[in-house]
Scaffold this active site. Structure first.
Site, PDB file in Angstrom:
ATOM      1  N   CYS A  69      57.606 -35.594 -63.158  1.00  0.00           N
ATOM      2  CA  CYS A  69      58.466 -34.845 -62.241  1.00  0.00           C
ATOM      3  C   CYS A  69      57.705 -33.669 -61.645  1.00  0.00           C
ATOM      4  O   CYS A  69      58.028 -33.197 -60.570  1.00  0.00           O
ATOM      5  CB  CYS A  69      59.717 -34.372 -62.958  1.00  0.00           C
ATOM      6  N   LYS A 117      70.678 -41.908 -75.702  1.00  0.00           N
ATOM      7  CA  LYS A 117      70.261 -43.157 -75.058  1.00  0.00           C
ATOM      8  C   LYS A 117      68.947 -42.954 -74.325  1.00  0.00           C
ATOM      9  O   LYS A 117      68.889 -42.266 -73.308  1.00  0.00           O
ATOM     10  CB  LYS A 117      71.304 -43.645 -74.046  1.00  0.00           C
ATOM     11  N   GLU A 147      68.084 -32.446 -65.220  1.00  0.00           N
ATOM     12  CA  GLU A 147      66.707 -32.172 -64.787  1.00  0.00           C
ATOM     13  C   GLU A 147      66.270 -33.366 -63.962  1.00  0.00           C
ATOM     14  O   GLU A 147      66.249 -34.495 -64.462  1.00  0.00           O
ATOM     15  CB  GLU A 147      65.778 -31.957 -65.991  1.00  0.00           C
ATOM     16  N   GLU A 165      60.223 -37.948 -53.100  1.00  0.00           N
ATOM     17  CA  GLU A 165      59.504 -38.139 -54.362  1.00  0.00           C
ATOM     18  C   GLU A 165      59.044 -39.593 -54.450  1.00  0.00           C
ATOM     19  O   GLU A 165      59.860 -40.507 -54.357  1.00  0.00           O
ATOM     20  CB  GLU A 165      60.423 -37.818 -55.549  1.00  0.00           C
TER      21      GLU A 165
END
Ligand code: NAD
Length: 480
Positions: free
Chosen positions: A285, A176, A251, A382
């Protein structure tokens, strides 16, 4: 075969077919423009995809690794041939510049080639046995059916670096992609299908996480889940799956620092910092979001970084002149603008940017803050946008303390000519990927990739490390 104009279906059991309703894939540089429409999968489609993957598993597991590798080589060649067309679609759906999109399409092909090569590598060890006439060895066995869930920011490279090893080591896959970037996922599935992948070995479900997320991750036929995305979603998937004995790989996010020592080549430091912070509109990231600089060079560094930020041209990634494309969606743009409000509230010194950029798309100005406190939200969280916070540290020890003071541990970079400092940094940085005199972003397919601390589930992707997640080890004693 997939296409009906710009309309695309689900790929289940080797056939393209309709779902329920249509997902509109829009260009973030021009949100009025629908690039393609995609079938929306339902929980019933999830069941069918898992059934197909389970049915295909024994045959694929028995297929010789060499034959599996040949399919991956052919798919890599198809991706390489189509790289320019894929790059144009990648830019249109995700927003990054064409140059970066071309790089990513080429990288997806390189990843498939690497794992095609791995199919011809040894897959176990022969060990000495204490018993006589005994052959003692290990073999790597596939896990079975792997659920692959990917984000939008590397919409073809990340799927490639999960799906290629999953297939190379004999697993079947239910995949997906992000609902924001379904087209690149279609192109990867097409290449693998045309390369000769048997029906059911890879099944692609486009759709919304609210509709199929739980069905996918709680399915009884999922033997493993490989997920890349945000921390809250990843941790929730892990919390639900691990008690059921499902192997999970996560991750997640990063808050990556660059440390600049007084002996650094300043032009290099500025160039690497800006590339790390602003390319892909900061939506990596591994993006650089903190620059920790020695006070003796802070003024010169700041002046150059600010000048460089102001020179960046924001716009449609498809225009050759553009350096910084849009954020991927209105939601991401708003999230970044909220952080600019947070920065105002925290009182950081605004040095460049600080708001939306002109244009119809989800554009934000390349933004730089000075005097960012390491413990502030801008110093800790972040942001996932073109936002850089500048800090100072009197020596490498202090810089490392600041660098390591966040919950994340993905990548970090040091700019210096001092070998002893480079070695100390490599030892002490609490991250999975260390760079010295290169930017925080950047990963080669043959090298392990992943984060320490809260940035991952502590497994590694890519390179030879991928085998550890995608296989189980079997130990075999044969006495004759
Ligand atoms: P996200 O967590 O919102 O979504 C990731 C994927 O999970 C998407 O496919 C999404 O549809 C799906 N998803 C969302 N909710 C789900 C649910 N309840 N069940 C099942 N699936 C669900 O993340 P995003 O916004 O797509 O990506 C940005 C994040 O990804 C950032 O935090 C970034 O740091 C991280 N990221 C990490 C790496 C890495 O390798 N460490 C690489 C790229 C991006």
């Amino acid at each position: 075969m997939t296409r009906n104009g710009t309309s695309f279906g689900l790929f289940i059991d080797g056939r393209w077919r309709d779902g329920d309703g249509a997902l509109e894939n829009r260009n973030p540089a021009a949100p009025g423009e629908v690039i393609s429409t995609h079938a929306l999968a339902t929980p019933a489609d999830v069941d069918e995809a898992y059934a197909a993957a389970r049915a295909a598993a024994p045959g694929w597991r028995r297929t010789s690794p060499i034959a599996r590798g040949e399919i991956l080589y052919r798919a890599a060649a198809l991706l390489a041939e189509r790289a320019d067309a894929i790059a144009a679609e990648l830019t249109a759906e995700e927003g990054k510049t064409l140059a970066e999109a071309r790089g990513e399409a080429g990288r997806a092909a390189a990843i498939l080639r690497f794992f095609a090569g791995e199919c011809a590598q040894p897959m176990g060890d022969v060990l000495p046995s204490a018993a006589e006439r005994t052959l003692l060895y290990t073999a790597r066995e596939p896990l079975g059916v792997v659920c692959v869930i990917t984000p939008w920011n590397f919409p073809i490279a990340i799927p490639a670096w999960k799906i290629a090893p999953a297939l190379a080591y004999g697993n079947t896959v239910v995949f997906k992609p992000s609902d924001l970037t379904p087209l690149c996922a279609i192109r990867l599935a097409e290449a693998l299908g045309e390369a000769g992948l048997p029906a059911g070995v890879l099944n692609l479900l486009t759709g919304m996480p609210g509709q199929i997320g739980d069905a996918l991750t709680s399915h009884a036929e999922a033997d493993a889940i490989s997920f890349t995305g945000s921390n809250p979603v990843g941790r929730a998937i892990q919390a639900a799956a691990v008690p059921r004995g499902v192997k999970v790989q996560l991750e997640l996010g990063g808050k990556n620092p660059v440390i600049v020592l007084p002996d650094a080549d300043l032009d290099l430091a500025v160039d690497l910092t800006m590339r790390g912070a602003m390319w892909s509109t900061g939506q990596k990231c591994t993006a650089t979001s903190r620059a920790i600089v020695h006070p003796s060079i802070a003024d010169a560094f700041t002046e150059r970084v600010v000048a460089a930020a102001r020179e960046l041209r924001v716009g449609d990634g498809a225009a050759e002149r553009t350096n910084v494309g849009p954020l991927v969606s209105e939601r991401q743009r708003d999230r970044v603008l909220e952080y600019l409000d947070v920065a105002r509230g925290e009182g950081h010194e605004l040095l460049a940017g600080g708001g939306p950029a002109d244009g119809d798309g989800w554009f934000v100005e390349p933004t730089v803050y000075g005097g960012v406190g390491p413990d502030s939200r801008i110093g800790q969280e972040e942001i996932f946008g073109p936002v850089l916070g500048l800090m100072t540290a009197g020596d490498l020890d202090e810089a490392l303390r600041i660098a390591n003071s966040v919950e994340f541990g993905l990548s970090a970079s040091l700019i210096t000519r001092d070998l002893a400092a480079a070695l100390a940094f490599a030892r002490e940085a609490e991250v999975g990927v260390v760079h010295v005199n290169s930017e925080t972003a950047g990963a080669e397919p043959q090298a392990p990739f992943g984060g320490m601390k809260r940035s991952s589930s502590h497994s590694r992707e890519q390179g030879k490390s991928a085998v550890d997640f995608f296989t189980d080890t079997k130990t075999i004693y044969i006495t004759g």
